[in-house]
Design a protein around this motif. Structure first.
Motif, mmCIF file in Angstrom:
data_model
loop_
_atom_site.group_PDB
_atom_site.id
_atom_site.type_symbol
_atom_site.label_atom_id
_atom_site.label_comp_id
_atom_site.label_asym_id
_atom_site.label_seq_id
_atom_site.Cartn_x
_atom_site.Cartn_y
_atom_site.Cartn_z
ATOM 1 N N ARG E 94 39.460 29.066 38.472
ATOM 2 C CA ARG E 94 39.556 30.277 39.392
ATOM 3 C C ARG E 94 40.617 31.227 38.765
ATOM 4 N NH1 ARG E 94 41.708 27.847 44.597
ATOM 5 N NH2 ARG E 94 41.243 29.780 45.386
ATOM 6 N N ALA E 95 41.519 30.766 38.585
ATOM 7 C CA ALA E 95 42.642 31.663 38.087
ATOM 8 C C ALA E 95 42.167 32.742 36.949
ATOM 9 C CB ALA E 95 44.080 30.867 37.676
ATOM 10 N N ASN E 96 41.630 31.824 35.710
ATOM 11 C CA ASN E 96 41.278 32.450 34.763
ATOM 12 C C ASN E 96 40.284 33.478 34.726
ATOM 13 O OD1 ASN E 96 43.058 31.211 33.031
ATOM 14 N ND2 ASN E 96 41.439 29.702 32.363
ATOM 15 N N LEU E 98 39.902 35.185 37.617
ATOM 16 C CA LEU E 98 40.419 36.303 38.088
ATOM 17 C C LEU E 98 41.357 37.175 37.222
ATOM 18 C CD1 LEU E 98 41.816 35.038 41.475
ATOM 19 C CD2 LEU E 98 40.127 37.088 41.108
ATOM 20 N N ALA E 99 41.841 36.295 36.143
ATOM 21 C CA ALA E 99 42.709 37.032 35.310
ATOM 22 C C ALA E 99 42.041 38.020 34.511
ATOM 23 C CB ALA E 99 43.884 36.123 34.569
ATOM 24 N N THR E 103 36.732 39.842 39.550
ATOM 25 C CA THR E 103 37.240 39.678 40.831
ATOM 26 C C THR E 103 36.269 38.943 41.670
ATOM 27 O OG1 THR E 103 36.490 41.805 41.293
ATOM 28 C CG2 THR E 103 38.647 41.656 40.715
ATOM 29 N N ASN E 104 34.941 38.670 41.352
ATOM 30 C CA ASN E 104 34.173 38.001 42.319
ATOM 31 C C ASN E 104 33.699 36.813 41.907
ATOM 32 O OD1 ASN E 104 34.160 39.747 44.692
ATOM 33 N ND2 ASN E 104 32.884 41.284 43.508
ATOM 34 N N CYS E 106 34.621 33.823 42.203
ATOM 35 C CA CYS E 106 35.221 32.766 42.868
ATOM 36 C C CYS E 106 34.225 31.554 42.949
ATOM 37 C CB CYS E 106 35.520 33.098 44.250
ATOM 38 S SG CYS E 106 36.379 34.711 44.467
ATOM 39 N N MET E 107 34.695 30.392 42.982
ATOM 40 C CA MET E 107 34.042 29.353 42.961
ATOM 41 C C MET E 107 33.132 29.328 44.396
ATOM 42 S SD MET E 107 34.130 27.859 40.135
ATOM 43 C CE MET E 107 34.989 29.133 38.947
ATOM 44 N N THR E 133 38.569 25.430 49.898
ATOM 45 C CA THR E 133 38.127 26.642 48.875
ATOM 46 C C THR E 133 36.631 27.042 48.898
ATOM 47 O OG1 THR E 133 39.875 25.442 47.579
ATOM 48 C CG2 THR E 133 38.772 27.207 46.721
ATOM 49 N N ILE E 136 35.374 29.124 52.998
ATOM 50 C CA ILE E 136 35.479 30.282 53.386
ATOM 51 C C ILE E 136 34.695 31.588 52.795
ATOM 52 C CG2 ILE E 136 37.146 32.036 53.896
ATOM 53 C CD1 ILE E 136 39.217 29.825 53.297
#
Lengths: 235, 235, 235, 235, 235, 235
Positions: E94-96, E98-99, E103-104, E106-107, E133, E136
């Protein structure tokens, strides 16, 4: 003001003789509070008094309503046979529309206003069971405008009408229907603080031109229909 | 500050003589709290004092309001006949629009602002029953801007106005109307903690330029209209 | 920290001398809690101390504010005449825009930020009554960003400002305005548990750089303005 | 586990020595609960212990924070002068963007993630006051993903961070931030049931790797900063 | 029905031996209720019993989970080294994402269903920490359909699974996840009415095929993990 | 009115012999209240009485339902083998659709209406477990219209049907399903005020043509299925 008996002597006493003639009264309640029985009792009495009546039943077929009435000692069948009572098959209309695949041919409140216009001139009493079917899925402003109009038209035509509305639809429309009608009766089930048991109660917040008590009235659904408990037993 | 009697002596005493003249007062309440009766009493008194009056009734036809008043001993008919009191047929306008198929010709708050501008110059007193009709279906910012403007225009023209608003619309607009008016009276039905019974109460949170008590006042709707219980009987 | 009297000696004592000079204080309350009177007392005192003042009144015309003040013994008129106090006619701007048919020309919070920039350099004190007008109908993030900015700009310019906000708008914006200001005062009406009566209370959750008590303070609106009850009478 | 003092001896005792080093702690609270003071005390202590620190202040200018600290006896200025403490001017960035007419140039949580990446390698301690600014106006999933990432990155870089978040933004994001951080402290103002007075309380629902008590801790904001009351005085 | 120990003897006693083998159990709780510790204890025990295990950790890196376990006396490292326990690096994914600016990325819960399909055939036990996680930002119907499917697939493959879900996501999805799983355990922090203190409680509303007590069970997080208080100490 | 045993003698006594034959009864409850067990007991009894039965299981595979029944002493397998009981594999349909990547091929309430039409003519009893699957993600008006229609069609065909609905879906649809059915039973878990413990309770707000008590009935899930506590033990 002329009164038309509600079909329930005890309730009539609390309403200075009955429902105001030529006006529109709303009755709301949760499942199992006997809304339909109230309607049947009123209808049976009005028929007996020689009034020409119409019932628009959106959730039950006429045959069931007649059976329901018979079981309680209110036989509506003879009045249907002599055309003094007309039963409008609304549930079947809704079901058939869906069955034929018209997924959006749900009845709208407009249909209700149209109905008000096409009902025969000599009809004195109209029962609508239940308004909730017409209130969901339209916006609040429309609902209010149309219900105000319906109440105005019916009152203008001097029809006495009893509008049944389920509590869910009533809450979802923020109880706004109570402002459009001449009077309103709320049926509810709640814990009696004295007995600690769930019981049925009736509350009449509004009945124009009528001196009403704001007391909450304990009632029961018996085998002969709705019975109000005497005032002392009430809080 | 000049006062105009509310048509109810007991209420006048609590308002240092009555409603502030030339200002706008809001009265809100649930069904059956007697909002319309408050309006009729105020109107009857203003007519008797020689004020030129207008009533804009959005939920009832003028004939019914006159009947309603007569039953309580406030006969408005003579004032209508001499044109001292004008009744604007708003409900019929709404109903006719709908009947003719103009499903979206509901009245807007803009119409209300226009009304404020076309009312004859010599009108002293305006009653609007009820503002709720205008508040649903528009956004909160618009409602506030327009009501602020209406109150500003009416006050600028030195008209004393009583604006009736149903509690449902009032809650749906987050009670925001109370900030726009000079004063506000809330009518409610609630359990009296001393008697354990449902009773009617009045609460006056705001009346500018007036020393008011925040006590909740017990009142009743009698056959001669609204009666306030003496202060001792109140909490 | 330098203090500027709130115009109320009792409140000043609780604020170590008054409002922090050059900072922004928020005051919120329901209808009838005397928000505008708080503003008038502060303004009157600031004028007397020789401060140059501006009031931006969004719900009332300047004439009414002056009348309101006079009735309470705070005559603002001489300060207006000498230009020590400037009154910005915001309500009239809003009303005229609407009257001319510009239905969407409501004032935005941007106008407020612009105002902050065009106010004369020598103005020491700014009263805004009420921020609520600017907060409805814009999204929460924008409201917060712009209010943070406004508070930053005003504080940067060393202006002492009192921002009045109605409780409805405050709740609708989730009380977020309290984070943007240096201090905040909440006015409310609630039942006093000791007397069983509705009374007015003040609560000061935050006042940076000031040792405040979290006690809820009982106050009244008298004919000489706001009066705080002595601490013993408070809970 | 190594601990870094919170700057408050009493709190340290309840946290087995202080905040877990290299981890991220969330502190939330309503206006006036002293969130910023908690940050200042922690920062002052970390500087004294020789840690390289950064504070990202979104609601206050650095000058005010320094003044605020000095008044409480925590002088941050020397650390700023020696570059041991860096203050990032976030509020000014926000205000300038708005002032220049870039109405949508509000800071996003992305900026925060970027910040995490550009902060100098030798920074040990990061204070963010307040996260609320970044949480409004983006959807909950994004907020959670990005905050999880931020906490992951900071913890990966072995930075000890204190994230301040206002209670309004915390509630609006359904307290979801508490799942992303290593520990969380809630500050609140509520009635003490024993004294009947409003008082300040601290509650620590979560601090990984730390044996914490779930007791609610009474504290006060004094002229020397936050003081916890001894356990006996607590419930 | 075969049982797999929960890793906690006291809890096993209340579950007729442990979690039903081959079924899916949900565990929900607020921050600080020890959800992850429950998972670690279960995992450690399953590894000891020779089960092949997988943990999918969405909020913590595997290293931290291992440290967390070691501190409590549950050393998972040897099982990782022998490949008996596989840790899936979900947080880093997830972090990678985003990094890298996606931006989208997400899992989604779809990824979860895919995972269920690609997990090696010989895996007996699956821990997912945390389902929140994935819940949502998708609509409720999708969430329910996909979770029903996941539970169906896992149960079909005879995997025993423990799904951890944070209380916020659980409430936001209207506790609907509890209908999809075979059993459910709720962890909560609330005031003990007897001691007046905040304490931790466990409640098991549902465990199919298991005679459970509806008693609320008091527990604590100790230095050796979760400890249930004996029944007498419970209400 | 003919009755069909609920499969539970104690419940039958409270329903004047059982469920009304040829009508539709709704049963709602939270996780762990035994909704499915109610269905199994009713089904087992109807099979024993020689009725032709169908169960539509949306959350569990038929094998599990049979296992579940066997464990409680209600062996449905022989009836499945003789085709007296048909089990419709709804969960597998849902799961397969998803597994094949048809992410939007969730079952709709329309499918349910179609089912009602294709069920063999000689089927007497229909169990649907659970309606909740069909109610999420469609608008309330559609849900009501279609459920009214389903209840109408089933009643018209003289099928006795038991519709299970999870409490979450029931609340999300504002309990509107209770108006469409002939009777309704609510299962719940709540604190018994006399014992202070969590216990299971049943409440029957509505059963047309049946004299019901509004008492809340205490029950338990035992190893032989649902057992109602005698009336004295109830409040």
């Amino acid at each position: 003001m002329t009164r038309l008996s509600s079909g329930n002597i005890d309730l009539d006493k609390r309403l200075q003789g009955g429902f105001p003639e030529g006006e529109c009264v709303l009755i709301t309640g949760e499942p199992g509070t006997g809304k339909t029985i109230f309607g049947i009792q009123f209808l049976y009495n009005a028929c007996q008094e020689g009034k020409k009546c119409v019932i628009i039943a959106t959730e039950e077929v006429p045959e069931k309503i007649i059976l329901h009435g018979k079981a309680l000692g209110f036989d509506l069948e003879p009045f249907v046979e002599t055309n003094q009572l007309t039963m409008i098959h609304f549930l079947e209309l809704r079901a058939n529309n869906l069955a034929e695949g018209y997924t959006n041919v749900c009845m709208h409140i407009d249909d209700l206003n149209n109905l008000a216009h096409i009902i025969q001139d000599d009809v004195d009493v109209i029962i609508l069971d239940n308004l909730g079917t017409f209130s969901i899925g339209i916006d609040l402003k429309q609902f209010r405008d149309k219900l105000d109009t319906l109440a105005y038209v019916l009152s203008n035509q001097k029809r006495t009408s009893l509008i049944v509305m389920d509590a869910t639809a009533h809450e979802l429309t923020h109880r706004i229907a109570e402002y459009s009608t001449y009077g309103t009766i709320r049926l509810m089930t709640k814990e009696n603080p004295y007995t600690g048991k769930m019981e049925r109660f009736m509350y009449i917040p509004k009945m124009r031109g009528t001196k009403i008590s704001l007391d909450i009235i304990n009632y029961d659904i018996t085998e002969e229909g709705i019975k109000l408990f005497p005032a002392k037993a009430n809080r």
